[in-house]
Design an enzyme around this catalytic site. Structure first.
Site, PDB file in Angstrom:
ATOM      1  N   LYS A 271       0.869  -1.192   0.000  1.00 15.35           N
ATOM      2  CA  LYS A 271       0.000   0.000   0.000  1.00 15.35           C
ATOM      3  C   LYS A 271       0.894   1.226   0.000  1.00 15.35           C
ATOM      4  O   LYS A 271       1.828   1.323   0.798  1.00 15.35           O
ATOM      5  CB  LYS A 271      -0.926  -0.011   1.220  1.00 15.35           C
ATOM      6  CG  LYS A 271      -1.729   1.304   1.377  1.00 15.35           C
ATOM      7  CD  LYS A 271      -2.793   1.225   2.478  1.00 15.35           C
ATOM      8  CE  LYS A 271      -3.410   2.590   2.748  1.00 15.35           C
ATOM      9  NZ  LYS A 271      -4.405   2.579   3.833  1.00 15.35           N
ATOM     10  N   ASP A 276      -2.672  10.225   3.823  1.00 15.34           N
ATOM     11  CA  ASP A 276      -4.083   9.842   3.869  1.00 15.34           C
ATOM     12  C   ASP A 276      -4.867  10.847   4.715  1.00 15.34           C
ATOM     13  O   ASP A 276      -4.873  10.770   5.944  1.00 15.34           O
ATOM     14  CB  ASP A 276      -4.210   8.420   4.462  1.00 15.34           C
ATOM     15  CG  ASP A 276      -5.652   7.931   4.464  1.00 15.34           C
ATOM     16  OD1 ASP A 276      -6.510   8.594   3.846  1.00 15.34           O
ATOM     17  OD2 ASP A 276      -5.907   6.863   5.081  1.00 15.34           O
ATOM     18  N   LYS A 283     -10.563  12.655   7.817  1.00 15.34           N
ATOM     19  CA  LYS A 283     -10.183  12.193   9.147  1.00 15.34           C
ATOM     20  C   LYS A 283     -10.201  13.367  10.120  1.00 15.34           C
ATOM     21  O   LYS A 283      -9.912  14.494   9.728  1.00 15.34           O
ATOM     22  CB  LYS A 283      -8.738  11.650   9.115  1.00 15.34           C
ATOM     23  CG  LYS A 283      -8.590  10.291   8.478  1.00 15.34           C
ATOM     24  CD  LYS A 283      -7.151   9.813   8.590  1.00 15.34           C
ATOM     25  CE  LYS A 283      -6.943   8.469   7.905  1.00 15.34           C
ATOM     26  NZ  LYS A 283      -7.703   7.362   8.517  1.00 15.34           N
ATOM     27  N   ASP A 294       1.245   6.099   5.783  1.00  9.44           N
ATOM     28  CA  ASP A 294       0.337   5.240   5.021  1.00  9.44           C
ATOM     29  C   ASP A 294       0.948   4.646   3.748  1.00  9.44           C
ATOM     30  O   ASP A 294       0.280   3.955   2.995  1.00  9.44           O
ATOM     31  CB  ASP A 294      -0.954   6.006   4.710  1.00  9.44           C
ATOM     32  CG  ASP A 294      -2.182   5.118   4.781  1.00  9.44           C
ATOM     33  OD1 ASP A 294      -2.086   4.031   5.380  1.00  9.44           O
ATOM     34  OD2 ASP A 294      -3.225   5.503   4.234  1.00  9.44           O
ATOM     35  N   ASP A 353     -12.196   7.212   2.961  1.00  6.97           N
ATOM     36  CA  ASP A 353     -11.057   6.923   3.837  1.00  6.97           C
ATOM     37  C   ASP A 353     -10.663   5.434   3.776  1.00  6.97           C
ATOM     38  O   ASP A 353      -9.605   5.050   4.261  1.00  6.97           O
ATOM     39  CB  ASP A 353     -11.402   7.331   5.268  1.00  6.97           C
ATOM     40  CG  ASP A 353     -10.178   7.434   6.159  1.00  6.97           C
ATOM     41  OD1 ASP A 353      -9.055   7.414   5.609  1.00  6.97           O
ATOM     42  OD2 ASP A 353     -10.341   7.532   7.390  1.00  6.97           O
ATOM     43  N   GLU A 355      -9.412   3.837   1.404  1.00  5.84           N
ATOM     44  CA  GLU A 355      -8.829   4.040   0.078  1.00  5.84           C
ATOM     45  C   GLU A 355      -7.758   3.006  -0.264  1.00  5.84           C
ATOM     46  O   GLU A 355      -7.563   2.680  -1.426  1.00  5.84           O
ATOM     47  CB  GLU A 355      -8.232   5.456  -0.021  1.00  5.84           C
ATOM     48  CG  GLU A 355      -6.822   5.648   0.570  1.00  5.84           C
ATOM     49  CD  GLU A 355      -6.735   5.381   2.064  1.00  5.84           C
ATOM     50  OE1 GLU A 355      -7.777   5.466   2.751  1.00  5.84           O
ATOM     51  OE2 GLU A 355      -5.636   5.069   2.552  1.00  5.84           O
ATOM     52  N   ARG A 357      -7.561  -0.180   0.098  1.00  7.32           N
ATOM     53  CA  ARG A 357      -8.070  -1.393  -0.554  1.00  7.32           C
ATOM     54  C   ARG A 357      -8.387  -1.134  -2.026  1.00  7.32           C
ATOM     55  O   ARG A 357      -8.345  -2.065  -2.829  1.00  7.32           O
ATOM     56  CB  ARG A 357      -9.290  -1.918   0.223  1.00  7.32           C
ATOM     57  CG  ARG A 357     -10.438  -0.952   0.267  1.00  7.32           C
ATOM     58  CD  ARG A 357     -11.464  -1.336   1.339  1.00  7.32           C
ATOM     59  NE  ARG A 357     -10.992  -1.006   2.698  1.00  7.32           N
ATOM     60  CZ  ARG A 357     -11.672  -1.281   3.795  1.00  7.32           C
ATOM     61  NH1 ARG A 357     -12.840  -1.888   3.725  1.00  7.32           N
ATOM     62  NH2 ARG A 357     -11.194  -0.956   4.988  1.00  7.32           N
TER      63      ARG A 357
HETATM   64  N1  BES Z   1      -4.646   4.425   6.624  1.00 10.77           N
HETATM   65  C1  BES Z   1      -5.826   4.105   7.317  1.00 10.77           C
HETATM   66  C2  BES Z   1      -5.613   3.007   8.372  1.00 10.77           C
HETATM   67  C3  BES Z   1      -4.764   3.375   9.549  1.00 10.77           C
HETATM   68  C4  BES Z   1      -5.331   3.914  10.690  1.00 10.77           C
HETATM   69  C5  BES Z   1      -3.410   3.108   9.544  1.00 10.77           C
HETATM   70  C6  BES Z   1      -4.535   4.226  11.776  1.00 10.77           C
HETATM   71  C7  BES Z   1      -2.625   3.401  10.638  1.00 10.77           C
HETATM   72  C8  BES Z   1      -3.176   3.962  11.754  1.00 10.77           C
HETATM   73  C9  BES Z   1      -6.907   3.608   6.342  1.00 10.77           C
HETATM   74  O1  BES Z   1      -6.858   4.134   5.075  1.00 10.77           O
HETATM   75  C10 BES Z   1      -8.215   3.993   6.935  1.00 10.77           C
HETATM   76  O2  BES Z   1      -8.429   5.147   7.112  1.00 10.77           O
HETATM   77  N2  BES Z   1      -9.048   3.008   7.215  1.00 10.77           N
HETATM   78  C11 BES Z   1     -10.321   3.243   7.789  1.00 10.77           C
HETATM   79  C12 BES Z   1     -11.280   2.302   7.146  1.00 10.77           C
HETATM   80  C13 BES Z   1     -12.716   2.583   7.462  1.00 10.77           C
HETATM   81  C14 BES Z   1     -13.150   3.898   6.851  1.00 10.77           C
HETATM   82  C15 BES Z   1     -13.554   1.446   6.924  1.00 10.77           C
HETATM   83  C16 BES Z   1     -10.220   2.984   9.287  1.00 10.77           C
HETATM   84  O3  BES Z   1      -9.519   2.064   9.678  1.00 10.77           O
HETATM   85  O4  BES Z   1     -10.845   3.726  10.049  1.00 10.77           O
HETATM   86 ZN    ZN Z   2      -4.978   4.708   4.420  1.00 13.59          ZN
HETATM   87 ZN    ZN Z   3      -7.875   5.983   4.875  1.00 17.51          ZN
END
Ligand code: BES
Ligand code: ZN
Ligand code: ZN
Length: 504
Positions: A271, A276, A283, A294, A353, A355, A357
């Site tokens: 990834k 992000d 966020k 990220d 968010d 993203e 995947r």
């Molecule tokens: N990059 C984040 C995941 C993340 C969170 C990595 C904290 C490291 C520390 C990812 O893109 C994300 O924001 N995922 C969301 C998914 C949700 C919207 C389904 C999440 O985990 O809140």
């Molecule tokens: Zn992310």
């Molecule tokens: Zn994200």
């Protein structure tokens, strides 16, 4: 800092500091520790007793040597409990030496080889772990520090560390391990630098440049870079959609390492979101603070690639990542938009968010077109994985038990904590969309698993594939241990390198 493994007698070393060790709950000193104690007429044992030194893992005790000793000081490093001894004990103990030496400024060190022969560790592994512990403990990210300050940090490092053993066979084996350790540590630090660099200086193009430099440095590594126009031709709607709101164009990078004889063909997918923000599903500011991390998955893939030319495993490696910035603007993807992934499947993007995947769906599709024997993807994919496993443990998912076992085994050897999570079929329906083939988010619970299931939708059932969610361990919000300061950890590099080296 020069690290050398030598045959010799620790008690005869003319150095600023001699390092020995001790297991917890051991009354009698043994081996080199006892020899040094005798050279000091029992002073060491006395000090251990007087200070009630417990020899907990990584804890140290220091004393001034007697005037007739060739060395000035002695340090005892605790190894913790004997039955818990493993390669990571060696890393921690070796790292403690560097940390302590830095704090009181010594130039030359002679250290015992920690626990060589103890437990069922072979000496080669000990040599590798010694070097990894010391190099990683000495790591500092100084790009934005005033020159004097970064010089000062450098000055505080010892000039030479001799790892000394009286056993000539052990010295030879440890030397081989140390050479590997130099490479695995260098790869890990390469990743730390990439991930520590703020999004401002680690835009997609800069990640591409890092990859190009790796390819330039080795004639065994080739690189292909696809730009936005080419991504459009390829139908990479995931990478394009995610990058849509950003000023900085996306790229798909494909690096190939080709050894003379390849036993397997492995695709490593990372990834690579250089920052992000969450996109329009923005966020909160606290959650955004660390989002330069990220691209940690691609960072680890690149760190591993950076040393492949020297480590030379007998495996053809295809390193693949779609680099994009997830930014907000009038051009950004809207929640509810439907995008089409490279394999023709459509996704309703309900949360911008989620993203990673989307970019990974394209990258995994592309990876399969290379016809690999197996695929490993690494991604800072979900906050939910952090909730499930905490900051130090990565989640491992997949549909091939042998591959999962091999990855978990490599992680254990490398001292990187991983835990398997299930790809529960019953949760798949959470990803059903009324208007597209998938939606990009599941329900409230089990977010690491639904993210894994989403990725699985883009991997053929017959393709051995493992997904590593390293959202937690990729970045340490506080210092973790003697060799992992606050900041990027380089998690994943050593697991990948161990995995590749072990392929038969
Ligand atoms: N990059 C984040 C995941 C993340 C969170 C990595 C904290 C490291 C520390 C990812 O893109 C994300 O924001 N995922 C969301 C998914 C949700 C919207 C389904 C999440 O985990 O809140
Ligand atoms: Zn992310
Ligand atoms: Zn994200």
């Amino acid at each position: 800092m020069e690290i050398a493994i030598l045959e010799g007698d620790l008690t005869k070393q003319e150095v600023d500091l001699v390092v020995v060790n001790l297991f917890e709950e051991v009354d009698e000193l043994g081996g080199a520790t006892s020899a040094v104690d005798q050279a000091l007429n029992g002073l060491l044992k006395q000090e251990i007793e007087d200070t009630d030194f417990k020899a907990k893992l990584g804890k140290t005790l220091q004393l001034r040597a007697t005037d007739d000793a060739p060395f000035a000081r002695v340090m005892v490093v605790g190894l913790g409990k004997r039955d818990a001894f493993d390669a990571d004990t060696v890393r921690q103990a070796a790292a403690a030496t560097i940390k302590q030496a830095q704090s009181f400024g010594v130039n030359t060190i002679a250290s015992v080889m920690h626990g060589a022969g103890a437990g069922d560790l072979d000496v080669e592994t000990v040599g590798q772990a010694m070097v990894e512990g010391m190099r990683l403990a000495a790591y500092q990210f100084t790009r934005y520090k005033a020159q004097e300050e970064s010089d000062k940090a450098q000055d505080k490092l010892p000039e030479t560390v001799k790892v000394v053993s009286t056993d000539s066979k052990a010295v030879e084996a440890a030397k081989t391990g140390a050479e590997i350790g130099e490479l695995t540590a260098r790869g890990t630090m390469f990743t730390r630098d990439l991930v520590n660099t703020p999004g401002q200086h680690m835009k997609p193009i800069e990640l591409v440049e890092a990859a190009k430099e790796i390819a330039q440095d080795s004639d065994m590594i080739e690189i292909e870079v696809f730009d936005r126009d080419q991504l459009e031709e390829m139908g990479a709607g995931g990478i394009l959609g995610v990058s849509q709101g950003s000023e900085h164009p996306p790229y798909l990078v494909h690096m190939t390492y080709t050894p003379e004889k390849a036993k397997k063909k492995v695709a490593l997918v990372g990834k690579a979101i250089t920052f992000d923000t969450g996109g329009l599903s923005l966020k909160p500011s606290k959650g955004m603070e660390s989002m330069k991390l990220d691209m940690g998955g691609a960072g680890s893939v690149l760190g591993a690639c950076s040393v492949l030319g020297e480590l030379q495993p007998d495996v053809e490696v295809h390193a693949i990542f779609g680099a994009a910035e997830n930014m907000v603007s009038g051009k950004a993807m809207r929640p509810g938009d439907v995008i089409t992934i490279m394999n023709g499947k459509t996704v309703e993007v309900l949360n911008t968010d989620a993203e990673g995947r989307l970019t990974l769906a394209d990258a995994l599709t592309y990876a399969q077109k290379q016809d690999p024997d197996l695929i490993i993807d690494l991604a800072t994919l979900t906050g939910a994985c952090l909730v499930a496993l905490g900051e130090e443990i990565a989640g491992v998912m997949g549909h091939d038990d042998d591959l999962i076992d091999n990855v978990l085994g490599a992680a254990k050897t490398a001292g990187e904590k991983c835990w398997e999570l299930p790809l529960e079929k019953r949760y798949k329906k959470q990803l059903e969309s009324p208007i597209a083939d998938y939606k990009n988010i599941g329900g409230r619970y089990g977010g690491a698993l639904t993210a894994g299931l989403f990725l699985q939708g883009f991997v053929d059932d017959e393709m051995p594939w493992v997904h590593i969610d390293l959202a937690g361990p990729s970045f340490a919000e506080k210092p973790l241990n003697n060799y992992t300061k606050k900041g990027a950890t380089g998690f994943g590099v050593r697991t990948l390198l161990t995995f590749l080296s072990d392929i038969k």
